[in-house]
Design an enzyme around this catalytic site. Structure first.
Site, PDB file in Angstrom:
ATOM      1  CB  SER A   5      -0.874  -0.014   1.246  1.00  0.00           C
ATOM      2  OG  SER A   5      -1.495   1.232   1.374  1.00  0.00           O
ATOM      3  NE  ARG A   6       2.650   1.882  -5.669  1.00  0.00           N
ATOM      4  CZ  ARG A   6       2.256   1.822  -6.914  1.00  0.00           C
ATOM      5  NH1 ARG A   6       1.885   2.922  -7.534  1.00  0.00           N
ATOM      6  NH2 ARG A   6       2.211   0.691  -7.549  1.00  0.00           N
ATOM      7  CB  VAL A   7      -1.571   5.411   1.475  1.00  0.00           C
ATOM      8  CG1 VAL A   7      -1.949   6.279   2.639  1.00  0.00           C
ATOM      9  CG2 VAL A   7      -2.072   6.013   0.187  1.00  0.00           C
TER      10      VAL A   7
END
Lengths: 503, 133
Positions: free
Chosen positions: A367-369
């Site tokens: 998850s790039r967040v």
């Protein structure tokens, strides 16, 4: 009696008197070719791109959308039944870009991409219409993703957190639990002030009927709309379905609300668009997809966003689903969508058949967040969790070769087995975030090391039950503030110890 | 390369433009020979269509159709012709009148790709739709 009769007659007279018969100049074209849901029309010299066309047939009007503007003809897709349209049928320009009705009244309903009810609960009245294609919100209007979407799935909430406004791809082979993750997430949004939209593209209608029944049973249809373009619908409807779902989502976004939208699935959407494009004689590219298939998905997924306070503060979280063929993530459409989204949840057949469900591959899923989308309490326990899970995967592969292991390695392996066991979760039973924090805390602090792996799920269920009665204040504290301070930690320790004494 | 019917029509139009009858017919004969040589006589109908369209736009001619239930008197036709000429900027309007009992009354005008539906049938249909609402 006579009064009412007179009244009605008077009203009718009034209506007829009010009727204005104005003659409008209309642009008209003639169908020169029709087939496979595609019409070629001559005339219509001043029509617009993606303008709605009205085909007047013997059995009423059928609508179409202009997709090709050529030198002396217009190519259009037909939304609905095209069997009544013949060569020579007149097509009227409507001067309107394709739009769909939106509004609160769509919540709890099953609709087709044109906003017509499919659930037999009567016509849906809507006051507003939104265009199905819209430019995504710009840089100025956006804000960083920072609030969580609680999926209620332990493996995802701990290792691959999803935030409001994020686009997280769910990818994997057929029959492996992709839809299950999305449905569990929708079910878990109860009481989280989220509107949910489930867009089914090219799915079997029996499957959708099952999903709707399940959502109703879980009380999730109170905040959910299902947009259905089934497997038997023409590809033109499949093509517009996700855009029309997003138009509905944007209605709630403009009101400052949070929306979760699931596109199930975009592989079939790309196939539908390929069909339409090839029939319109656009040149094929890789895997016979047209050149703009990347733009097809990027313009859709860019419309997911988290708006800043000045612009209402709403968000659209997207969970697109992609079905791979035999685990091939490097095919054209999967790579495209992976590069557009802010991370992916990768489901693996091997894990699934081993009995790990959900079969999330923790190594390939990201998850790039990241932890910006977790509450503080979860952040504290989950960071360590991810690390230990990763170490276990490495060691487990290595430990297969030898049995002579030192105590520390063996402890790590034992811990890892318990982590995998904890991540196993049944379908349709999403878990509240407070309970997740408690179980992760118990696991990471060695409270479960003396519980046999087979007994873990029993221990887990017992702990939740015990916490619901004796640990209310901890759960309230986590739910309210999301903080995880020393006081909460002390309470939690004593709660788990007390629970273990009851065993 | 394949030569489209439109390209044929353009070449035919340019070869006869501004020529007298005799020269023009010679040009047409030559054009026909080319068509035969290219084995494209099957495209004749399309070429004629395109040619007529081109001829009309070049000379400011608009073709139109009037549909009415009983036929129109001369004055109405003149009025409607004037309307079309005003809207399209045409120098000449060719009118073909047709009688269509189905429209009940009023008149429907078609020119280029525009349609003006002033028929009683459509008005009644609109009225019905509005009353149902």
């Amino acid at each position: 009696m006579s009064i009412t009769k007179d009244f009605i007659v008077e009203q009718l007279k009034q209506q007829i008197a009010d009727f204005k018969a104005d003659v409008k100049k209309q642009t008209v074209g003639v169908v020169t070719q029709i087939g496979d849901g595609i019409a070629r029309i001559s005339g219509l010299s001043d029509c617009m791109m993606s303008e709605m066309l009205e085909f007047k047939t013997l059995k009423g009007s059928v609508f179409g959308v202009v997709l090709n503007l050529e030198e002396d003809s217009v190519g259009a897709i037909i939304l609905g039944d095209f069997t009544e349209i013949k060569e020579g049928t007149e097509a009227f320009a409507t001067r309107k870009i394709l739009e769909v009705p939106v509004g609160e009244s769509f919540i709890g309903r099953v609709i087709n991409p044109l906003g017509e009810a499919l659930d037999g609960k009567g016509k849906i009245e809507a006051s507003k219409s939104y265009p199905i294609e819209k430019i995504a919100p710009g840089v100025i209007t956006r804000q960083k993703v920072r609030q969580p979407v609680q999926t209620g799935i332990k493996a995802i909430d701990a290792m691959i957190p999803i935030g409001r406004g994020q686009r997280e791809l769910i990818i994997g082979d057929r029959q492996i639990g992709k839809t299950a993750i999305a449905i569990d997430t929708i079910i878990n949004q109860k009481g989280q002030e989220m509107k949910c939209i489930y867009v089914a593209i090219g799915q079997k209608e029996s499957k959708i009927a099952g999903i709707v029944a399940k959502l109703e049973e879980a009380g999730a249809m109170e905040y959910t709309t299902v947009v259905l373009a089934g497997a038997s619908d023409p590809s033109s409807l499949l093509y517009i379905a996700p855009y029309s779902g997003t138009a509905l989502a944007e209605y709630f976004l403009d009101k400052g609300e949070d929306v979760l939208i699931v596109y199930d699935d975009l592989s079939k959407h790309a196939v539908a668009y390929r069909e339409v494009s090839l029939l319109l004689r656009r040149p094929p590219g890789r895997e016979a997809y047209p050149g703009d298939v990347f733009y097809l998905h990027s313009r859709l997924l860019e419309r997911s966003c988290k708006l800043s306070k000045e612009y209402g503060g709403g968000s659209i979280t997207a969970l697109p689903i992609i079905e791979t063929q035999a685990g091939d993530v490097s095919a054209y459409i999967p790579t495209n969508v992976i590069s557009i989204t802010d991370g992916q949840i990768y489901l693996e057949p091997d894990l699934f058949y081993k009995g790990n469900r959900p079969a999330v591959n923790a190594g390939l899923s990201v998850s790039r967040v990241g932890s910006a989308a977790q509450i503080k309490a979860m952040k504290k326990v989950a960071g360590k969790m991810r690390l230990e899970a990763a170490q276990y995967r490495e060691l487990a592969a290595f430990a297969q070769f030898g049995s002579d292991l030192d105590a520390e390695t063996r402890a790590k392996l034992e811990r890892g087995k318990r982590i995998t066991e904890i991540f196993n979760q049944d379908q349709y039973v999403p878990l509240a975030v407070a309970n997740q924090v408690i179980i992760f805390y118990a696991l990471l602090n060695g409270y479960m090391d003396d519980v046999a792996v087979e007994k873990i799920s029993e221990f887990e269920q017992g702990l939740y039950k015990y916490a619901a009665t004796s640990g209310k204040e901890i759960i309230n504290a986590i739910n309210k503030t999301g903080e995880f301070d020393a006081a909460v930690e002390e309470n939690m320790k004593s709660l788990i110890n007390d629970y273990k004494k009851t065993l | 390369m394949k030569i489209t019917s439109k390209q044929y029509a353009i070449s035919l139009f340019e070869s006869v433009k501004g020529k007298k009858d005799k020269e023009a017919s010679a040009a047409v004969k030559k054009f026909f020979d080319v068509l035969v040589a290219n084995n494209q006589t099957g495209q004749m109908n399309k070429i004629i269509d395109q040619f007529l369209k081109m001829w009309n736009t070049e000379n400011g001619i608009v073709e139109s159709e009037f549909f009415s239930a009983q036929g129109l008197d001369k004055e109405t036709v003149k009025l409607l012709t004037g309307y079309i000429a005003k809207h399209t900027g045409a120098k000449q309007v060719i009118v073909s009148q047709k009688v269509d009992k189905d429209i009940l009354g009023g008149v429907v005008i078609k020119y280029e790709d525009q349609i003006l539906d002033g028929s009683l049938k459509t008005r009644l249909k609109n009225l019905k739709e509005q009353m149902v609402k």
